[in-house]
Structures are given as structure tokens and as C-alpha cells.
Design a protein around this motif. Structure first.
Motif, PDB file in Angstrom:
ATOM      1  N   GLY A 121      -1.393   7.237  -7.834  1.00  0.00           N
ATOM      2  CA  GLY A 121      -1.283   4.974  -6.744  1.00  0.00           C
ATOM      3  C   GLY A 121       0.606   6.013  -6.625  1.00  0.00           C
ATOM      4  O   GLY A 121       0.904   5.846  -6.840  1.00  0.00           O
ATOM      5  N   ALA A 122       0.532   5.835  -5.060  1.00  0.00           N
ATOM      6  CA  ALA A 122       1.668   6.820  -4.976  1.00  0.00           C
ATOM      7  C   ALA A 122       3.559   5.714  -5.255  1.00  0.00           C
ATOM      8  O   ALA A 122       3.893   5.635  -5.847  1.00  0.00           O
ATOM      9  CB  ALA A 122       2.327   6.482  -3.260  1.00  0.00           C
ATOM     10  N   GLN A 123       2.086   3.946  -4.761  1.00  0.00           N
ATOM     11  CA  GLN A 123       4.162   2.739  -5.207  1.00  0.00           C
ATOM     12  C   GLN A 123       4.120   2.528  -6.509  1.00  0.00           C
ATOM     13  O   GLN A 123       4.748   2.007  -6.517  1.00  0.00           O
ATOM     14  CB  GLN A 123       3.293   2.194  -4.637  1.00  0.00           C
ATOM     15  N   ASN A 139      -0.248   6.927   5.898  1.00  0.00           N
ATOM     16  CA  ASN A 139       1.244   6.338   5.989  1.00  0.00           C
ATOM     17  C   ASN A 139       1.862   5.014   5.969  1.00  0.00           C
ATOM     18  O   ASN A 139       1.098   5.045   7.627  1.00  0.00           O
ATOM     19  CB  ASN A 139       2.658   7.133   6.447  1.00  0.00           C
ATOM     20  N   THR A 140       1.658   3.773   4.993  1.00  0.00           N
ATOM     21  CA  THR A 140       1.727   2.789   5.867  1.00  0.00           C
ATOM     22  C   THR A 140       2.700   2.433   6.789  1.00  0.00           C
ATOM     23  O   THR A 140       2.506   0.923   7.289  1.00  0.00           O
ATOM     24  CB  THR A 140       2.176   1.948   4.591  1.00  0.00           C
ATOM     25  N   SER A 141       3.932   2.750   6.884  1.00  0.00           N
ATOM     26  CA  SER A 141       4.491   2.973   8.883  1.00  0.00           C
ATOM     27  C   SER A 141       4.288   3.646   9.475  1.00  0.00           C
ATOM     28  O   SER A 141       5.089   3.557  10.174  1.00  0.00           O
ATOM     29  CB  SER A 141       5.651   3.848   7.500  1.00  0.00           C
ATOM     30  N   ALA A 176      -3.254  -1.527 -14.871  1.00  0.00           N
ATOM     31  CA  ALA A 176      -3.262  -2.766 -14.382  1.00  0.00           C
ATOM     32  C   ALA A 176      -2.416  -2.914 -12.835  1.00  0.00           C
ATOM     33  O   ALA A 176      -3.279  -3.788 -11.697  1.00  0.00           O
ATOM     34  CB  ALA A 176      -2.419  -4.236 -15.004  1.00  0.00           C
ATOM     35  N   VAL A 177      -1.747  -3.031 -12.383  1.00  0.00           N
ATOM     36  CA  VAL A 177      -1.212  -2.487 -10.874  1.00  0.00           C
ATOM     37  C   VAL A 177      -2.059  -2.143  -9.903  1.00  0.00           C
ATOM     38  O   VAL A 177      -2.278  -3.054  -8.808  1.00  0.00           O
ATOM     39  CB  VAL A 177       0.509  -2.394 -11.244  1.00  0.00           C
ATOM     40  N   PHE A 178      -2.591  -1.360 -10.160  1.00  0.00           N
ATOM     41  CA  PHE A 178      -3.332   0.247  -9.725  1.00  0.00           C
ATOM     42  C   PHE A 178      -4.343  -1.441  -9.037  1.00  0.00           C
ATOM     43  O   PHE A 178      -5.039  -0.567  -7.515  1.00  0.00           O
ATOM     44  CB  PHE A 178      -3.456   0.878 -10.315  1.00  0.00           C
ATOM     45  N   GLY A 179      -5.568  -1.717 -10.548  1.00  0.00           N
ATOM     46  CA  GLY A 179      -6.284  -2.548  -9.545  1.00  0.00           C
ATOM     47  C   GLY A 179      -6.265  -3.871  -8.977  1.00  0.00           C
ATOM     48  O   GLY A 179      -7.436  -3.503  -8.157  1.00  0.00           O
ATOM     49  N   GLN A 180      -5.018  -4.772  -9.664  1.00  0.00           N
ATOM     50  CA  GLN A 180      -5.251  -5.408  -8.497  1.00  0.00           C
ATOM     51  C   GLN A 180      -5.414  -5.092  -7.191  1.00  0.00           C
ATOM     52  O   GLN A 180      -5.391  -5.700  -6.877  1.00  0.00           O
ATOM     53  CB  GLN A 180      -3.198  -6.354  -9.148  1.00  0.00           C
ATOM     54  N   ASP A 181      -4.090  -4.467  -6.935  1.00  0.00           N
ATOM     55  CA  ASP A 181      -3.667  -3.913  -5.537  1.00  0.00           C
ATOM     56  C   ASP A 181      -5.695  -3.241  -4.991  1.00  0.00           C
ATOM     57  O   ASP A 181      -5.148  -3.504  -3.642  1.00  0.00           O
ATOM     58  CB  ASP A 181      -2.903  -2.005  -5.031  1.00  0.00           C
ATOM     59  N   ILE A 182      -6.215  -2.942  -5.759  1.00  0.00           N
ATOM     60  CA  ILE A 182      -6.986  -2.359  -5.044  1.00  0.00           C
ATOM     61  C   ILE A 182      -8.379  -3.976  -5.055  1.00  0.00           C
ATOM     62  O   ILE A 182      -9.029  -3.443  -3.491  1.00  0.00           O
ATOM     63  CB  ILE A 182      -7.830  -1.499  -5.794  1.00  0.00           C
ATOM     64  N   ASN A 215       1.147  -1.428   0.477  1.00  0.00           N
ATOM     65  CA  ASN A 215       0.873   0.138   0.110  1.00  0.00           C
ATOM     66  C   ASN A 215      -0.715   1.361   0.611  1.00  0.00           C
ATOM     67  O   ASN A 215      -1.333   0.555   0.744  1.00  0.00           O
ATOM     68  CB  ASN A 215       1.088   0.617  -1.254  1.00  0.00           C
ATOM     69  N   SER A 216      -0.018   2.722  -0.192  1.00  0.00           N
ATOM     70  CA  SER A 216      -0.842   3.004   0.280  1.00  0.00           C
ATOM     71  C   SER A 216      -3.146   2.600  -0.361  1.00  0.00           C
ATOM     72  O   SER A 216      -4.106   2.729   0.690  1.00  0.00           O
ATOM     73  CB  SER A 216      -1.476   5.113  -0.080  1.00  0.00           C
ATOM     74  N   THR A 217      -2.501   2.029  -1.494  1.00  0.00           N
ATOM     75  CA  THR A 217      -3.847   1.346  -2.438  1.00  0.00           C
ATOM     76  C   THR A 217      -4.497   0.422  -1.760  1.00  0.00           C
ATOM     77  O   THR A 217      -5.526   0.334  -1.439  1.00  0.00           O
ATOM     78  CB  THR A 217      -3.311   0.937  -3.771  1.00  0.00           C
ATOM     79  N   HIS A 218      -3.464  -0.721  -1.528  1.00  0.00           N
ATOM     80  CA  HIS A 218      -3.612  -2.156  -0.947  1.00  0.00           C
ATOM     81  C   HIS A 218      -4.670  -1.174   0.614  1.00  0.00           C
ATOM     82  O   HIS A 218      -6.046  -2.157   0.877  1.00  0.00           O
ATOM     83  CB  HIS A 218      -2.486  -2.942   0.033  1.00  0.00           C
TER      84      HIS A 218
END
Length: 376
Positions: A256-258, A279-281, A45-51, A304-307
Motif C-alpha cells: 500500500g504505497a500511500q 501513477n495517480t499524477s 485498516a487504512v488500506f481496507g478503508q481506501d479499498i 492514492n493507488s489503492t483508491h
């Protein structure tokens, strides 16, 4: 326009809850309607929500600027609970939405398997599934990917580990069609080097208990290659730590890295994860743009990388909308994406053409640090 836009979204949500056809009264000429099936609940779910949030944030930013060709972009996301059957059913509902121009950002190859044939039959663009697996990279007139293939990712990580002299590779994979294909990619690469990996199969949506961990360790891995999601990957890391063991471990970007970092906690330190976006940084225009979009959309967690991948996909799709100039016309959007050519979103470049369905080959390896960050 904004009032009308949010009213239509509210009505659509009610129709979804009632299990009715989506957008039966949508005014196709007044909106770019993008459909998505994603795991908003269940084991991923967290992965899907971030997408969803990464794409939604970008589309919201575009809408505050007046939309595309004067029309807002509407993202209709249905929850598939990380279940292939539900994802297929959701796709059928979405394709009945009047004015739908694309299907976008499905959470995995497995969730795409029953959706892609439907998109192809309807002649609707199926864009940027979160997978580099072979099924989403087969020749198709409507399926276009954003990210590098799992073959690209695996070759990079395996070249690194084998260069250190590690020989016994154990591949943790799902025991379904896509999982077996992922195992095959690793096997093909290692066979060319005179090596054969061992396989450890898991049921999708299942965790790893002590007995299964014992079975994994009985294979005597010198390096573990994860092609599974963050839950079981984190279970492996935690159980290794609890047993006082260290086995080098790399995961596909699919993990999903994060999501993996959050699930594994301190046990995740030292694991490497392939990345298909920067990388998001990093100091890149697209990272600043997506970071601001997420912040303005009210997303509280750090990007994060998914976002980022979802946001990049939304930006590329928006550019195709600009070039097609025809809200509600799925065929015009498909043609615009097919002929997009080389497009720099701000430090990350994609390329599409009539014979080029896969936008990027970008891959980097990153390691999880003790403080829970990714370091390239």
C-alpha cells in the motif's frame, strides 16, 4: 429510486450490526448487490478503508446516473479486522444475501483463502482481490483478478537490483501459507541466477521491535525485499534511519504505497514500491474519472493507488453488469466477465476470456521522494 436505495442500505447496516443474515428481504431484481470483506479496523485498516472508498465512490457515481440497467449498485462491506477467520465468516454471511451477484475487492490473498472455495461452491464471481499471490491465481471458474502477479512485480524489482551488482537479498515475509509462497517466488527467480536469498519471517499483524531489527541486520542485507504490509515495512525504514543506516529496499504493491508513505514519514524516502496501476499524477481519463468520483463522494484525502485500483475494479465490474443486463443474476454476471474480452477503462486495459482469468500484467517501479511522493 435513490430514496429506496439508501433506505435499503440503512436496513442492511442494522442487520449487519445485529449479526443477522444480510439482505433477507432484498429485492434481487431491483439491485446489483456486491459483497466485500475488508479490514476496516485492525492493523491494516487504512488500506481496507481506501479499498472500500475507491469502489464505493465509483458505484455512487453510477447510481447518480441511474444505475445499471435501471438498478442501483449496492456495495455491502463487512469488517474482517485483517483476520482470515473473520473474512471467511463474513463471506458465508454475504453469500446468504438474496440477489448477491459478486464478491469483490478482498484485502489480501490470506483474507481470500477461506472465501474463494465458498464463492466457487456458490458459483458466484470472486473479483479483484488486492493480491498478486499464487493462491488467487490458481485455475478457478469464479476467481478473476485485476492486477499483475507478484511474480511479475518481483522479477521487475529483482532485475533492477541485481543489475547493480547487489547480491545478498533478504526477503521479509509473513510466516504463513501466502508469505512462504511469496518467498518461494523470489527464491525461484534468484536460483536461476545462481543466487539464494535469505529469509526473515514475521507473524502477521505484528510489528518489528529493536530485537527483531537486530536479527534482520544480522543477515547483512545488501537489499531488502518487503512482501509485508505498510506497518512492519515502515518500522524497518524508521529503525534503519534511527541507526544511521541505509539499505536499499523495495516493496510489493501489497504494502500500500500511500499507507507506507504515511506510516514511514521522512524515513520512507528512497524506498521503491512496485505499482500495478498508473501513477495517480498521470494524465489519463481513468485517473480524472476516479478522482472526480472520490471528490463527489466526499472523500477528503487525495486519491492514492489503492483508491485507484478499487475504482478501476469497480468500473470493470460495472461494465460486466451492463453486458449481462440482469440485476440479481450471479451466473449472468460471471458469464459476462468471463467473456469481457479486451476493455480499456481509460488508459488502463484489461483482458478476460474463458482461459484468461487475470486482467493485467501492468507493473511499474516507483520511488518515494523526500517530500513523500511517488516518482516513476
Amino acid at each position: 429510486m435513490n430514496k429506496q436505495f439508501f433506505h435499503r442500505r440503512a436496513v442492511t447496516s442494522l442487520l449487519c450490526a445485529a449479526g443477522l443474515l444480510l439482505g433477507a428481504h432484498s429485492q434481487a431484481q431491483n439491485a446489483w448487490i456486491v459483497g466485500q470483506s475488508a479490514p476496516l479496523s485492525g492493523s491494516n485498516a487504512v488500506f481496507g478503508q481506501d479499498i472500500r472508498d475507491g469502489a464505493q465512490a465509483y458505484f455512487k457515481m453510477i447510481n447518480t446516473q441511474g444505475g445499471v440497467a435501471g438498478a442501483p449498485v449496492e456495495l455491502l462491506t463487512l469488517d474482517d479486522q485483517n483476520q482470515r477467520k473473520i473474512a471467511g465468516e463474513n463471506t458465508g454471511k454475504l453469500l446468504q444475501t438474496k440477489g448477491l451477484v459478486a464478491l469483490f475487492g478482498y484485502g489480501s490473498a490470506t483474507l481470500s483463502l477461506d472465501a474463494m472455495p465458498q464463492a466457487e461452491k456458490a458459483g458466484v464471481l470472486f473479483y479483484a482481490p488486492f493480491s498478486g499471490a499464487n493462491p488467487v491465481r490458481k485455475a478457478s471458474p469464479v476467481v478473476y483478478t485485476l492486477r499483475a502477479s507478484y511474480g511479475d512485480e518481483l522479477e521487475k524489482m529483482l532485475a533492477f537490483w541485481t543489475s547493480l551488482g547487489l547480491k545478498q537479498v533478504v526477503v521479509v515475509h509473513y510466516d504463513d501459507e501466502v508469505g512462504v509462497q511469496n518467498l518461494g517466488v523470489v527464491t525461484d527467480y534468484l536460483v536461476r541466477q545462481g543466487k539464494t536469498p535469505k529469509a526473515f519471517a514475521l507473524q502477521r499483524n505484528a510489528g518489528i521491535d529493536a530485537a527483531r531489527m537486530n536479527a534482520l541486520m544480522a543477515l547483512k542485507p545488501e537489499v531488502i525485499i518487503n512482501t509485508v504490509l505498510s506497518g512492519p515495512a515502515a518500522d524497518i525504514s524508521k529503525q534503519l534511519t534511527a541507526r544511521g543506516l541505509y539499505v536499499p529496499m523495495s516493496s510489493l504493491s501489497f504494502v500500500g504505497a500511500q499507507q507506507y508513505i504515511d506510516a514511514a514519514g521522512e524515513a520512507g524516502a528512497g524506498a521503491s514500491i512496485s505499482q500495478v496501476v498508473p501513477n495517480t499524477s498521470a494524465s489519463l481519463p481513468i485517473i480524472r474519472e476516479c478522482g472526480k468520483a472520490l471528490q463527489d463522494a466526499g472523500v477528503k484525502k487525495a486519491m492514492n493507488s489503492t483508491h485507484l485500483e478499487a475504482c478501476i475494479g469497480a468500473k470493470v465490474l460495472t461494465e460486466a453488469m451492463r453486458r449481462s443486463k440482469r440485476p440479481g443474476d450471479a451466473k449472468a454476471l460471471l458469464a459476462a466477465l468471463r467473456n469481457l474480452g479486451t476493455y480499456d477503462v481509460g488508459g488502463y486495459t484489461v483482458q478476460y476470456g474463458p482461459e484468461q482469468n487475470h486482467g493485467s500484467k501492468y507493473v511499474e517501479l516507483a520511488m518515494v521522494t523526500r517530500n513523500g511522493r511517488l516518482r516513476n
